[in-house]
Motif scaffolding. Structure first.
Motif, PDB file in Angstrom:
ATOM      1  N   ALA A 145       0.827  -1.213   0.000  1.00  0.00           N
ATOM      2  CA  ALA A 145       0.000   0.000   0.000  1.00  0.00           C
ATOM      3  C   ALA A 145       0.859   1.260   0.000  1.00  0.00           C
ATOM      4  N   ASP A 146       2.013   1.218   0.670  1.00  0.00           N
ATOM      5  CA  ASP A 146       2.920   2.376   0.689  1.00  0.00           C
ATOM      6  C   ASP A 146       3.435   2.667  -0.714  1.00  0.00           C
ATOM      7  N   GLY A 149       0.264   3.665  -3.102  1.00  0.00           N
ATOM      8  CA  GLY A 149      -0.345   4.944  -2.745  1.00  0.00           C
ATOM      9  C   GLY A 149       0.625   6.093  -2.656  1.00  0.00           C
ATOM     10  N   ARG A 151       2.702   6.801  -0.268  1.00  0.00           N
ATOM     11  CA  ARG A 151       2.572   7.395   1.063  1.00  0.00           C
ATOM     12  C   ARG A 151       3.873   8.062   1.496  1.00  0.00           C
ATOM     13  N   ARG A 152       3.732   9.099   2.273  1.00  0.00           N
ATOM     14  CA  ARG A 152       4.906   9.852   2.752  1.00  0.00           C
ATOM     15  C   ARG A 152       5.478   9.177   4.001  1.00  0.00           C
ATOM     16  N   VAL A 153       6.061   8.023   3.768  1.00  0.00           N
ATOM     17  CA  VAL A 153       6.667   7.251   4.853  1.00  0.00           C
ATOM     18  C   VAL A 153       8.080   6.867   4.434  1.00  0.00           C
ATOM     19  N   ILE A 182       7.894  13.838   6.125  1.00  0.00           N
ATOM     20  CA  ILE A 182       7.900  12.387   5.934  1.00  0.00           C
ATOM     21  C   ILE A 182       7.834  11.714   7.303  1.00  0.00           C
ATOM     22  N   GLU A 183       6.989  10.696   7.430  1.00  0.00           N
ATOM     23  CA  GLU A 183       6.883   9.958   8.692  1.00  0.00           C
ATOM     24  C   GLU A 183       7.853   8.780   8.694  1.00  0.00           C
ATOM     25  N   GLN A 207       7.312   6.391  -5.689  1.00  0.00           N
ATOM     26  CA  GLN A 207       6.304   7.406  -5.999  1.00  0.00           C
ATOM     27  C   GLN A 207       6.432   8.608  -5.064  1.00  0.00           C
ATOM     28  N   THR A 208       6.751   8.340  -3.822  1.00  0.00           N
ATOM     29  CA  THR A 208       6.961   9.424  -2.855  1.00  0.00           C
ATOM     30  C   THR A 208       8.212  10.213  -3.203  1.00  0.00           C
TER      31      THR A 208
END
Length: 397
Positions: A145-146, A149, A151-153, A182-183, A207-208
């Motif tokens: 999912a990261d 999506g 995600r900013r992780v 970013i987390e 993608q991030t």
């Protein structure tokens, strides 16, 4: 006199002079142990070095080397990422390719509260995570999912945790990369091994990374083949495909890391051989000690030799007796040296972080070599004993 009787006599003689026998064997013990330690650590280091260079199996690194014409046409070509997203999609369609590992890396400043640090920021695709198996010590790893999506992780290295967070738990904390929040979801395990260097790194879903740095191209691409037999074919097809897509002749090429590892392995083998030969000098010195002590033993037992020859012992029997005694001395020393070398190499390898490869060939060679030393350096004393005149020996005081 049978072999067993000679062996028992040899053990009895060694037992009668315990300290002298132990000190004599010490040279053999140290010599055999040193050779085994050098060979075991050398082979273990070679195996670790190869694994660090080649990484997971059946992989080929791709690289871009522009021609002189391309450089003249675009002087800034080295500042541009050589692989595009359509390149990755095209490579994934090759039948020999299992997966394409792609990443982009840039140097960046990361900030947490008032503290900043310079890091290597890497955007990775999901194949990268599968192939390199980034192991997380704290928190969790990147999920499907990261990646999907964007995600900013991020995952951070153990070294960055120490520098930026002063060793405190960073999970759930927000860091800033290129002014983007970013987390931190995970901290990677501290690297170990021969080529393990603690560095400050941040890993993001590609993608991030693309959104943060505004680039959709890749700087590193590795292809993994379905099998080792297809590795060469996959590499040739991949290079040919990329050169056709970019209208170049031989700018896109492949690096077979296994061939490089084999070359490195040959160098380490030569170094192990040289150092092992130097360690083998101690075996030679130990053999001289055995010869010296056996000459002393012949002198001390001159009357015993005379009595045996007067009772009918032949020259060959006397020669055999002292040869077996010399062999017994070196054989015991060789066996003890094997245990010393095996144990020491295990301890050194444990702290060095690479495997200790003590093969049965090395152990067998250590035993046989110590016996050969007993024969070679025992011939002179045994020959001297067999040539003694019985009458003169009986008169010896």
């Amino acid at each position: 006199m049978s072999f067993m009787e000679n062996m028992l006599m040899a053990l009895s003689s060694l037992k009668a002079h315990k300290l002298r026998s132990i000190l004599t064997m010490l040279g053999i013990i140290i010599g055999v142990g040193a050779v085994i330690i050098v060979v075991a650590i050398g082979q273990g280091g070679e195996a670790m070095l190869k694994s660090q260079i080649t990484g997971p199996g059946n992989t080929i690194e791709m690289f871009y080397q522009p021609s002189d014409e391309e450089i003249r046409a675009n002087p800034n070509i080295f500042q541009q990422a050589p692989f595009k997203q359509e390149d990755i999609r095209a490579l994934e369609q090759l039948p020999e390719v299992k997966q394409v590992v792609a990443s982009s890396t840039t140097l960046s400043a990361v900030r947490y509260q008032q503290d900043t640090a310079d890091v290597s920021s890497t955007g990775i695709n999901q194949a990268y995570l599968k192939l390199n198996q980034l192991k997380v010590e704290k928190g969790r790893n990147l999920s499907t999912a990261d990646f999907l999506g964007g995600r900013r992780v991020a995952l951070i290295s153990n070294k960055l945790q120490e520098e930026l967070f002063k060793g405190k738990n960073p999970i759930g904390k927000i860091i800033t990369l290129a002014n983007q929040p970013i987390e931190v979801i995970g901290v990677l395990e501290k690297p170990t091994g021969l080529l393990a260097f603690g560095s400050m790194e941040v890993y993001l879903p590609f993608q991030t990374w693309k959104i943060i740095y505004g680039s959709s191209d890749f700087t590193q691409v590795t292809i993994q083949a379905d099998s080792a037999e297809q590795l060469q074919t996959a590499g040739k097809k991949a290079a040919k495909l990329l050169n056709r897509m970019h209208n170049t002749e031989k700018s896109y090429q492949v690096i077979n890391m296994e061939e490089i590892a084999q070359g490195v392995g040959q160098v380490t083998q030569i170094m192990t051989l040289i150092i092992g030969s130097i360690a083998g000098i101690s075996l030679f010195v130990g053999g001289i000690g055995v010869m010296n002590i056996m000459l002393v033993s012949v002198t001390e037992r001159t009357r015993e030799i005379g009595i045996r020859m007067a009772l009918g012992a032949t020259r060959g029997q006397v020669l055999t007796q002292f040869l077996i005694e010399s062999m017994t001395l070196t054989l015991i020393g060789g066996i003890l040296g094997i245990f010393l070398g095996w144990g020491t190499s295990e301890i050194v390898s444990f702290f060095a972080g690479w495997p200790s490869l003590v093969s049965w060939q090395v152990v067998l060679g250590g035993v046989l070599f110590s016996m050969v030393i007993g024969v070679v350096f025992g011939i002179l004393p045994a020959n001297k004993a067999s040539k003694l005149d019985p009458i003169e020996s009986l008169r010896y005081e």
